[in-house]
Scaffold this active site. Structure first.
Site, PDB file in Angstrom:
ATOM      1  CB  ALA A 121      55.525  28.210  72.536  1.00 53.50           C
ATOM      2  CB  ALA A 122      59.512  28.863  68.776  1.00 51.23           C
ATOM      3  N   PRO A 123      59.303  25.629  68.191  1.00 52.37           N
ATOM      4  CG  PRO A 123      59.684  23.795  66.748  1.00 52.37           C
ATOM      5  CD  PRO A 123      60.098  24.386  68.086  1.00 52.37           C
ATOM      6  N   GLY A 124      56.625  25.036  68.332  1.00 55.77           N
ATOM      7  CA  GLY A 124      55.199  24.787  68.553  1.00 55.77           C
ATOM      8  C   GLY A 124      54.787  23.325  68.629  1.00 55.77           C
ATOM      9  CB  SER A 125      56.714  20.147  68.837  1.00 60.31           C
ATOM     10  OG  SER A 125      57.674  20.556  67.898  1.00 60.31           O
ATOM     11  CE  LYS A 126      58.731  19.770  74.553  1.00 63.85           C
ATOM     12  NZ  LYS A 126      59.609  20.137  73.417  1.00 63.85           N
ATOM     13  CG  ASP A 144      60.262  31.164  71.260  1.00 62.27           C
ATOM     14  OD1 ASP A 144      60.324  30.021  71.740  1.00 62.27           O
ATOM     15  OD2 ASP A 144      61.274  31.799  70.887  1.00 62.27           O
ATOM     16  CG  ASP A 195      60.565  21.883  76.375  1.00 62.66           C
ATOM     17  OD1 ASP A 195      61.008  20.903  76.995  1.00 62.66           O
ATOM     18  OD2 ASP A 195      60.865  22.129  75.192  1.00 62.66           O
ATOM     19  CB  CYS A 249      66.156  17.600  75.205  1.00 59.72           C
ATOM     20  SG  CYS A 249      66.796  19.050  74.381  1.00 59.72           S
TER      21      CYS A 249
END
Length: 323
Positions: A121-126, A144, A195, A249
């Site tokens: 999860a980090a930094p937490g955008s999603k 994370d 992700d 990405c």
């Protein structure tokens, strides 16, 4: 190959890229290894799109809407610094996030009341994007493995209001190995986002060595190994009938189609769901690499064609069959 800008990228990478995207797309793809404009998302946990738009208008800041996502905008007349000095930013009402990063949650489409896992999860955008999509109703678990990244994740979730208590909202943060975490949550979640950490090839900027200095084919293989473990862990935590999104990405087939190809050999209860993003051009998925053909199922996965505003990225949407 693809003009002078691309010559300032690693030669091995460019040779691979031409085989991935095809000669006809090569020039256009190479033009996208540039600094992207500043893009942001309105944090609807704390405010509304309308309120943000009127505040920006008062400040003389011009923006462009992102056609496929109503909460997302491209900054057109100010620098990132100009945006991050605003109260809106300090108060967590807007969040700087690349468009490519917004796409996997958009495709996963978590709904209010669902149980959702963000495995890396980090930094937490999603994570924060999914919390907003869920309208802070349901259960969201974010994990994370890296302690420092985990601290940043916790900080961001606090700043964006994700961790504030609310009725019908259960938010938990973990800072452990994903494979260990899912032991507690077997067949539990309606939606899972993997992700995966990747070689980041879509983020290369031609001529900026810091963006690709670390890259080599060995690194790609190392990442692929980690991704396989995370994908299987995420799958274990998904309940039958649930949906998992795997995304990266990067451009390399070893980290994208190859992962799905191998995964489908193990997960007999998996079915790929075709996905797309309205108005976004796609690259054909890679169906054969280094003489190894992949299952036809990978044709249903998504490779977004990179642009000067949005990095290329890969998304596979998978459902767990009810057996």
């Amino acid at each position: 190959k693809g003009g002078s800008a691309s010559r300032r990228l690693p030669e091995v990478f460019l040779e691979r890229l031409e085989r991935i995207v095809g000669r006809s797309n090569m020039e256009q793809v190479c033009k996208t290894f540039v600094e992207k404009p500043t893009t942001f998302r309105v944090n609807t946990i704390k405010t509304t799109v309308q309120q943000v738009l009127s505040t920006l208008q008062e400040q003389g800041i011009t923006i462009k809407r992102v056609p496929w996502y109503s909460d997302a905008f491209v900054l057109t007349n100010k620098s990132q610094k100009g945006l991050s000095s605003l109260d809106l930013y300090a108060e967590g009402k807007i969040y700087l996030q690349s468009l490519a990063s917004m796409a996997p949650p958009f495709i996963l489409d978590p709904q209010p009341g669902e149980k959702v896992l963000d495995l890396t999860a980090a930094p937490g955008s999603k994570t924060s994007q999914m919390a907003a999509m869920m309208n802070k109703k349901g259960e969201l678990v974010a994990n994370d493995i890296h302690p420092i990244r985990g601290q940043r994740l916790a900080h961001n979730m606090h700043a964006l209001g994700v961790d504030e208590e609310a009725d019908d909202w259960n938010f938990t943060l973990h800072n452990i190995d994903g494979e260990v975490l899912v032991e507690t949550y077997e067949n539990y979640f309606d939606k899972v986002l993997v992700d995966a950490p990747c070689s980041g090839e879509s983020r290369f900027i031609a001529g900026s060595a810091r963006t690709y200095r670390f890259w080599n084919e060995e690194y790609v293989r190392k990442m692929a190994f980690e991704q396989s473990k995370l994908l299987m862990a995420g799958w274990k935590a998904l309940k039958p009938g649930g949906t998992l999104v795997y995304s990266t990405c990067t451009m390399s087939p070893e980290e994208n189609e190859r992962r799905i190809d191998k995964f489908l050999l193990h997960a007999k209860d998996a079915k790929i769901i075709p996905c797309s993003i309205k108005g976004q051009k796609m690259l054909p998925p890679v169906v054969k690499w280094e003489e190894t053909p992949y299952t036809n199922e990978v044709k249903k996965t998504l490779r977004i064609f990179p642009t000067d505003q949005m990095e290329g990225f890969y998304v596979a949407k998978i459902t767990k069959l009810v057996t």
